[in-house]
Design a protein around this motif. Structure first.
Motif, PDB file in Angstrom:
ATOM      1  N   GLY A 183      -2.497  -4.004  -9.917  1.00  0.00           N
ATOM      2  CA  GLY A 183      -1.763  -3.284 -10.971  1.00  0.00           C
ATOM      3  C   GLY A 183      -0.593  -2.493 -10.433  1.00  0.00           C
ATOM      4  O   GLY A 183      -0.273  -1.427 -10.940  1.00  0.00           O
ATOM      5  N   GLY A 184       0.067  -3.012  -9.388  1.00  0.00           N
ATOM      6  CA  GLY A 184       1.358  -2.458  -8.963  1.00  0.00           C
ATOM      7  C   GLY A 184       2.431  -2.989  -9.900  1.00  0.00           C
ATOM      8  O   GLY A 184       2.118  -3.564 -10.956  1.00  0.00           O
ATOM      9  N   HIS A 185       3.702  -2.859  -9.510  1.00  0.00           N
ATOM     10  CA  HIS A 185       4.747  -3.301 -10.448  1.00  0.00           C
ATOM     11  C   HIS A 185       4.699  -4.809 -10.690  1.00  0.00           C
ATOM     12  O   HIS A 185       5.059  -5.271 -11.772  1.00  0.00           O
ATOM     13  N   ALA A 186       4.236  -5.570  -9.699  1.00  0.00           N
ATOM     14  CA  ALA A 186       4.170  -7.027  -9.883  1.00  0.00           C
ATOM     15  C   ALA A 186       3.185  -7.363 -11.007  1.00  0.00           C
ATOM     16  O   ALA A 186       3.495  -8.140 -11.921  1.00  0.00           O
ATOM     17  N   GLY A 187       2.000  -6.759 -10.933  1.00  0.00           N
ATOM     18  CA  GLY A 187       0.976  -7.012 -11.959  1.00  0.00           C
ATOM     19  C   GLY A 187       1.394  -6.486 -13.312  1.00  0.00           C
ATOM     20  O   GLY A 187       1.201  -7.143 -14.345  1.00  0.00           O
ATOM     21  N   ILE A 203      -5.543  -6.644 -16.566  1.00  0.00           N
ATOM     22  CA  ILE A 203      -5.188  -6.296 -15.180  1.00  0.00           C
ATOM     23  C   ILE A 203      -6.384  -5.579 -14.562  1.00  0.00           C
ATOM     24  O   ILE A 203      -6.968  -4.695 -15.195  1.00  0.00           O
ATOM     25  N   VAL A 204      -6.726  -5.933 -13.321  1.00  0.00           N
ATOM     26  CA  VAL A 204      -7.719  -5.129 -12.584  1.00  0.00           C
ATOM     27  C   VAL A 204      -7.070  -4.632 -11.294  1.00  0.00           C
ATOM     28  O   VAL A 204      -6.239  -5.318 -10.700  1.00  0.00           O
ATOM     29  N   ASP A 205      -7.445  -3.435 -10.890  1.00  0.00           N
ATOM     30  CA  ASP A 205      -6.969  -2.898  -9.607  1.00  0.00           C
ATOM     31  C   ASP A 205      -8.077  -2.049  -9.000  1.00  0.00           C
ATOM     32  O   ASP A 205      -8.767  -1.318  -9.711  1.00  0.00           O
ATOM     33  N   ARG A 206      -8.190  -2.140  -7.683  1.00  0.00           N
ATOM     34  CA  ARG A 206      -9.299  -1.438  -7.041  1.00  0.00           C
ATOM     35  C   ARG A 206      -9.062   0.069  -6.922  1.00  0.00           C
ATOM     36  O   ARG A 206     -10.002   0.837  -6.781  1.00  0.00           O
ATOM     37  N   TRP A 207      -7.819   0.532  -7.026  1.00  0.00           N
ATOM     38  CA  TRP A 207      -7.574   1.975  -6.978  1.00  0.00           C
ATOM     39  C   TRP A 207      -8.177   2.655  -8.217  1.00  0.00           C
ATOM     40  O   TRP A 207      -8.156   2.077  -9.312  1.00  0.00           O
ATOM     41  N   PRO A 208      -8.658   3.913  -8.054  1.00  0.00           N
ATOM     42  CA  PRO A 208      -9.296   4.570  -9.209  1.00  0.00           C
ATOM     43  C   PRO A 208      -8.334   4.944 -10.330  1.00  0.00           C
ATOM     44  O   PRO A 208      -8.749   5.098 -11.473  1.00  0.00           O
ATOM     45  N   LEU A 223      11.742   5.800  -3.471  1.00  0.00           N
ATOM     46  CA  LEU A 223      12.109   4.385  -3.403  1.00  0.00           C
ATOM     47  C   LEU A 223      13.386   4.210  -2.589  1.00  0.00           C
ATOM     48  O   LEU A 223      14.214   5.110  -2.502  1.00  0.00           O
ATOM     49  N   HIS A 224      13.521   3.043  -2.010  1.00  0.00           N
ATOM     50  CA  HIS A 224      14.688   2.770  -1.165  1.00  0.00           C
ATOM     51  C   HIS A 224      15.880   2.250  -1.959  1.00  0.00           C
ATOM     52  O   HIS A 224      17.015   2.411  -1.538  1.00  0.00           O
ATOM     53  N   ASN A 225      15.605   1.579  -3.048  1.00  0.00           N
ATOM     54  CA  ASN A 225      16.709   1.060  -3.867  1.00  0.00           C
ATOM     55  C   ASN A 225      17.005   2.041  -4.986  1.00  0.00           C
ATOM     56  O   ASN A 225      16.128   2.773  -5.427  1.00  0.00           O
ATOM     57  N   GLN A 226      18.232   1.942  -5.488  1.00  0.00           N
ATOM     58  CA  GLN A 226      18.633   2.901  -6.511  1.00  0.00           C
ATOM     59  C   GLN A 226      17.994   2.553  -7.855  1.00  0.00           C
ATOM     60  O   GLN A 226      17.657   1.404  -8.125  1.00  0.00           O
ATOM     61  N   ALA A 268     -10.226   0.957 -10.736  1.00  0.00           N
ATOM     62  CA  ALA A 268     -11.487   1.001  -9.981  1.00  0.00           C
ATOM     63  C   ALA A 268     -12.279  -0.287 -10.130  1.00  0.00           C
ATOM     64  O   ALA A 268     -13.504  -0.276 -10.206  1.00  0.00           O
ATOM     65  N   THR A 269     -11.586  -1.390 -10.199  1.00  0.00           N
ATOM     66  CA  THR A 269     -12.252  -2.683 -10.372  1.00  0.00           C
ATOM     67  C   THR A 269     -11.681  -3.663  -9.356  1.00  0.00           C
ATOM     68  O   THR A 269     -10.478  -3.907  -9.339  1.00  0.00           O
ATOM     69  N   GLU A 270     -12.557  -4.185  -8.539  1.00  0.00           N
ATOM     70  CA  GLU A 270     -12.097  -5.109  -7.496  1.00  0.00           C
ATOM     71  C   GLU A 270     -12.388  -6.547  -7.910  1.00  0.00           C
ATOM     72  O   GLU A 270     -13.462  -6.858  -8.419  1.00  0.00           O
TER      73      GLU A 270
HETATM   74  C1  LIG Z   1       8.981   3.641   1.341  1.00  0.00           C
HETATM   75  C2  LIG Z   1       9.054   2.419   0.479  1.00  0.00           C
HETATM   76  C3  LIG Z   1      10.107   2.300  -0.392  1.00  0.00           C
HETATM   77  C4  LIG Z   1      10.221   1.157  -1.184  1.00  0.00           C
HETATM   78  N1  LIG Z   1      11.261   1.071  -2.050  1.00  0.00           N
HETATM   79  C5  LIG Z   1      11.377  -0.001  -2.845  1.00  0.00           C
HETATM   80  C6  LIG Z   1      12.430  -0.085  -3.810  1.00  0.00           C
HETATM   81  O1  LIG Z   1      13.249   0.801  -3.962  1.00  0.00           O
HETATM   82  N2  LIG Z   1      12.508  -1.191  -4.578  1.00  0.00           N
HETATM   83  C7  LIG Z   1      11.611  -2.187  -4.450  1.00  0.00           C
HETATM   84  O2  LIG Z   1      11.724  -3.161  -5.174  1.00  0.00           O
HETATM   85  N3  LIG Z   1      10.613  -2.137  -3.548  1.00  0.00           N
HETATM   86  C8  LIG Z   1      10.469  -1.078  -2.751  1.00  0.00           C
HETATM   87  N4  LIG Z   1       9.446  -1.028  -1.836  1.00  0.00           N
HETATM   88  C9  LIG Z   1       8.652  -2.250  -1.541  1.00  0.00           C
HETATM   89  C10 LIG Z   1       7.634  -2.787  -2.562  1.00  0.00           C
HETATM   90  O3  LIG Z   1       8.190  -2.986  -3.798  1.00  0.00           O
HETATM   91  C11 LIG Z   1       6.399  -2.011  -2.645  1.00  0.00           C
HETATM   92  O4  LIG Z   1       5.757  -2.020  -1.396  1.00  0.00           O
HETATM   93  C12 LIG Z   1       5.421  -2.377  -3.794  1.00  0.00           C
HETATM   94  O5  LIG Z   1       4.291  -1.583  -3.675  1.00  0.00           O
HETATM   95  C13 LIG Z   1       4.990  -3.834  -3.953  1.00  0.00           C
HETATM   96  O6  LIG Z   1       4.385  -3.937  -5.242  1.00  0.00           O
HETATM   97  P1  LIG Z   1       3.300  -4.998  -5.648  1.00  0.00           P
HETATM   98  O7  LIG Z   1       2.912  -4.718  -7.050  1.00  0.00           O
HETATM   99  O8  LIG Z   1       3.761  -6.355  -5.283  1.00  0.00           O
HETATM  100  O9  LIG Z   1       2.109  -4.709  -4.650  1.00  0.00           O
HETATM  101  P2  LIG Z   1       1.256  -3.350  -4.346  1.00  0.00           P
HETATM  102  O10 LIG Z   1       1.988  -2.129  -4.726  1.00  0.00           O
HETATM  103  O11 LIG Z   1       0.801  -3.535  -2.956  1.00  0.00           O
HETATM  104  O12 LIG Z   1       0.081  -3.493  -5.364  1.00  0.00           O
HETATM  105  C14 LIG Z   1      -0.944  -4.423  -5.197  1.00  0.00           C
HETATM  106  C15 LIG Z   1      -2.169  -3.868  -5.866  1.00  0.00           C
HETATM  107  O13 LIG Z   1      -3.181  -4.856  -5.786  1.00  0.00           O
HETATM  108  C16 LIG Z   1      -4.427  -4.191  -5.658  1.00  0.00           C
HETATM  109  N5  LIG Z   1      -5.377  -5.145  -5.115  1.00  0.00           N
HETATM  110  C17 LIG Z   1      -5.259  -5.904  -3.991  1.00  0.00           C
HETATM  111  N6  LIG Z   1      -6.335  -6.697  -3.849  1.00  0.00           N
HETATM  112  C18 LIG Z   1      -7.155  -6.442  -4.907  1.00  0.00           C
HETATM  113  C19 LIG Z   1      -8.413  -6.956  -5.318  1.00  0.00           C
HETATM  114  N7  LIG Z   1      -9.056  -7.907  -4.638  1.00  0.00           N
HETATM  115  N8  LIG Z   1      -8.947  -6.467  -6.461  1.00  0.00           N
HETATM  116  C20 LIG Z   1      -8.327  -5.499  -7.174  1.00  0.00           C
HETATM  117  N9  LIG Z   1      -7.140  -4.982  -6.822  1.00  0.00           N
HETATM  118  C21 LIG Z   1      -6.558  -5.452  -5.709  1.00  0.00           C
HETATM  119  C22 LIG Z   1      -4.131  -3.018  -4.745  1.00  0.00           C
HETATM  120  O14 LIG Z   1      -5.082  -1.994  -4.942  1.00  0.00           O
HETATM  121  C23 LIG Z   1      -2.731  -2.618  -5.197  1.00  0.00           C
HETATM  122  O15 LIG Z   1      -2.730  -1.561  -6.124  1.00  0.00           O
HETATM  123  C24 LIG Z   1       9.271   0.114  -1.063  1.00  0.00           C
HETATM  124  C25 LIG Z   1       8.194   0.263  -0.199  1.00  0.00           C
HETATM  125  C26 LIG Z   1       8.075   1.410   0.568  1.00  0.00           C
HETATM  126  C27 LIG Z   1       6.894   1.554   1.495  1.00  0.00           C
END
Ligand SMILES: Cc1cc2nc3c(=O)[nH]c(=O)nc-3n(C[C@H](O)[C@H](O)[C@H](O)COP(=O)(O)OP(=O)(O)OC[C@H]3O[C@@H](n4cnc5c(N)ncnc54)[C@H](O)[C@@H]3O)c2cc1C
Length: 602
Positions: A183-187, A203-208, A223-226, A268-270
């Protein structure tokens, strides 16, 4: 040659009219003169139901000739509702860029053509994008198509909106059609798009708590990008927000996003893994709650949105076992406060290594950064922002996203070589200082910079937010890994005979590729079937990302906020098309045997 805006529009309209006729006739002799020898066609679902890039005039013409067998696209015209055709420079090349619309076999299409006057004469296409915008009869329920709310507002005794929301999210009497893991931005982006297409998504995510994936990162993170590059679909950040969003603000936004877009989200769901039932076309997936309670669900699709970095990579350093202090991987590091006055070795010079070293140093620890391989360093401002200039130019976000999707890999590589060269000039004073303290620099394969390091290996660079200055100033000591003879009880014994004493060793050594996660969750045979995930394949696209994979019902989404905003839409359209029977359930590999667009593989 200068052309007025109306002339540019007329040139684009003329090209599109000729293109439509040649395409309808599937006539190579009429298609050929419309393209430059060095031209590229990227189709994002509109004509082939694939995400593919074809390069070189011969291959483009062949592929377009075959592609129209699926149903003649028509009505190609400059889109009057979008940014008008204009003269721009892309990858150092002056071109006329026009956004157009058309009717595809299954829905509404959009595209971008970049025209260049060959030998100062006829306008020919350098790059062409055709992309599916929406499916006919299944358009997103937004704007004038929004749901009326009548179902719960006219029945005074029936369940109201909140009752319905609770029941939808509880999945007491049904299973979701789509399970999004992560459930990060991708999800969130994927689930928001799927929901708009009427697909029942959980959506499920293991974080509480929603947003913990950011909240739990280091204290000073922004964040690094604007901000203007980072919006999530449908719900842009308020214009009052700071340029660089702090992690806790983004985490809070995620909670509001889930609430506002009515996403079904179980924290809180893995997700423990799943098995695919080919005959039923469903997964049998196991979820585990915080209390250890298990629930089996049977979604038709599983979307892995678990991040580019799945499982920590711990290098095999046998002598590390001798060290008597604390050893943590960067994923297990949280805050420097506990290490004030202590000595820390941070192994690894990517973003995590630098950020952790800076966090420790600013918390009062004595820090040594250990470099294992040459690293690309780029100042977060202005250098790291150079690739995003498009998002500052003025076109609306949707147009910027389409223009971004319209740039094929080889052209993107060229752009990034230019950005990297420019960044190198801008950052010269810092880079010189770093070299003077022995830091080994690198500029990516063929000088393509950090973006390609990210897209091919997910790391190997640092956006400098101050740590490089600390290293250059000697406030953080730098040691090359090759200088370390072995690890000992008190720290690291250097080849010089010096013992580098430490209380803490942080392994900022990166992550295993997503293949390792796939193997863990789905077993060897699915992992073998899929092959590599992320990085570019021979078709110039990210492998197994955002599109059908050789494993039916298994999808991947990852990458930056912008990438996920752009490609979540296409991912959702494909899942919807499968649910509607417009696309086979089977993955790309199985289907490609009978693909009509055979020339694409050339
Ligand atoms: C300092 C810093 C600055 C950044 N700045 C930017 C920016 O400006 N712009 C940008 O686009 N990106 C930026 N990023 C990079 C990137 O976008 C992030 O790292 C982002 O967190 C990736 O998102 P995501 O949703 O793909 O994955 P994540 O944020 O890693 O989320 C994945 C989620 O999946 C869950 N998960 C994994 N396995 C399971 C499982 N089996 N069951 C349940 N849940 C599970 C995790 O708990 C987690 O919450 C930055 C990163 C850092 C460290």
């Amino acid at each position: 040659m200068t052309m007025a805006r109306t002339d540019l529009a007329a040139a684009a309209a003329q090209w599109l009219a000729q293109f439509e006729k040649a395409l309808a006739a599937a006539d190579a002799s009429r298609l050929r003169p419309l393209f430059l020898a060095d031209s590229h066609w990227r189709d994002v679902l509109a004509l082939t139901w694939r995400i593919r890039t074809v390069s070189g005039r011969d291959a483009v013409v062949r592929a377009l000739g075959d592609g129209v067998q699926r149903g003649a696209p028509s009505g190609f015209a400059v889109d009057p509702e979008r940014t008008p055709p204009r003269r721009v420079t892309r990858a150092g090349v002056e071109t006329v860029e026009a956004i157009f619309r058309f009717a595809a076999a299954d829905g509404r299409g959009s595209g971008v053509v970049r025209l260049i006057a060959e030998d100062g004469g006829t306008m020919k296409a350098w790059t062409l994008l055709t992309a599916l915008e929406e499916l006919r009869g299944h358009e997103e329920r937004i704007g004038r198509r929004r749901v009326s709310g009548e179902a719960y507002s006219r029945d005074f005794r029936g369940p109201n909106w909140l009752d319905r929301r609770k029941s939808a999210a509880a999945y007491g009497d049904r299973d979701p059609a789509v399970l999004v893991v992560g459930g990060g931005h991708a999800g969130l982006s994927a689930a928001a798009r799927l929901g708009q297409l009427g697909l029942d998504t959980l959506i499920v995510d293991r974080w509480p708590r929603i947003g913990d994936n950011w909240r739990q990162r280091y204290h000073a993170l922004t964040l690094h990008n604007q901000v203007q590059v980072n919006h999530l679909p449908y719900m842009p950040f308020p214009p009052t927000w700071p340029t660089y969003i702090p992690k806790d603000k983004l985490a809070g936004w995620f909670e509001q996003y889930v609430e506002s877009l009515e996403l079904n989200y179980w924290p809180a769901t893995e997700f423990m893994g799943g098995e695919y039932d080919e005959r039923a076309g469903r997964w049998r997936a196991t979820l585990s709650g915080a209390d250890g309670a298990r629930r089996e669900i049977e979604p038709r699709h599983v979307v892995l949105a678990t991040g580019v970095s799945g499982i920590p990579h711990i290098p095999d350093i046998p002598s590390l076992g001798e060290f008597r202090g604390a050893v943590v991987h960067s994923s297990g590091y949280d805050d420097g406060a506990a290490w004030a006055g202590k000595r820390a070795l941070v192994i690894g010079t990517g973003n995590s290594g630098h950020d952790i070293a800076q966090d420790l140093q600013s918390s009062g620890a004595h820090v040594t950064l250990v470099q294992r391989s040459p690293t690309l360093i780029v100042n977060v401002e202005p250098s790291a922002q150079l690739p995003y200039a498009l998002y500052d130019e003025g076109p609306p976000l949707d147009d910027c996203d389409l223009i971004t999707a319209a740039t094929p890999l080889v052209v993107t590589r060229r752009s990034h070589q230019l950005f990297t060269e420019r960044a190198r000039q801008l950052d010269r004073p810092l880079l010189d200082r770093l070299e003077r303290v022995g830091f080994k620099l690198d500029y990516g394969e063929d000088g393509t910079g950090w973006q390609f390091k990210y897209l091919t290996r997910g790391g190997g660079y640092y956006f400098n937010v101050g740590c490089s200055d600390l290293v250059a100033d000697g406030k953080i000591r730098l040691v090359q890994f090759a200088e370390i003879e072995r690890f000992v009880g008190q720290g690291a014994l250097l080849r010089s005979g010096e013992t580098l004493a430490a209380d803490l060793i942080v392994l900022a050594t990166g992550w295993k590729g997503q293949e390792a996660l796939v193997r863990q969750l789905f077993g060897d045979s699915v992992a073998r079937r899929l092959g590599p995930v992320w990085g570019f394949g021979p078709d110039q696209e990210l492998r197994n990302m955002f599109r059908r994979t050789p494993q039916p019902g298994l999808w991947f989404i990852a990458g930056s906020l912008a990438q996920c905003r752009i490609y979540s839409k296409y991912l959702a359209l494909q899942i919807k098309a499968i649910e509607l029977g417009l696309l086979p359930r089977g993955g790309e590999a199985a289907e490609s045997a009978k693909a009509t667009v055979s020339a694409i593989a050339d």
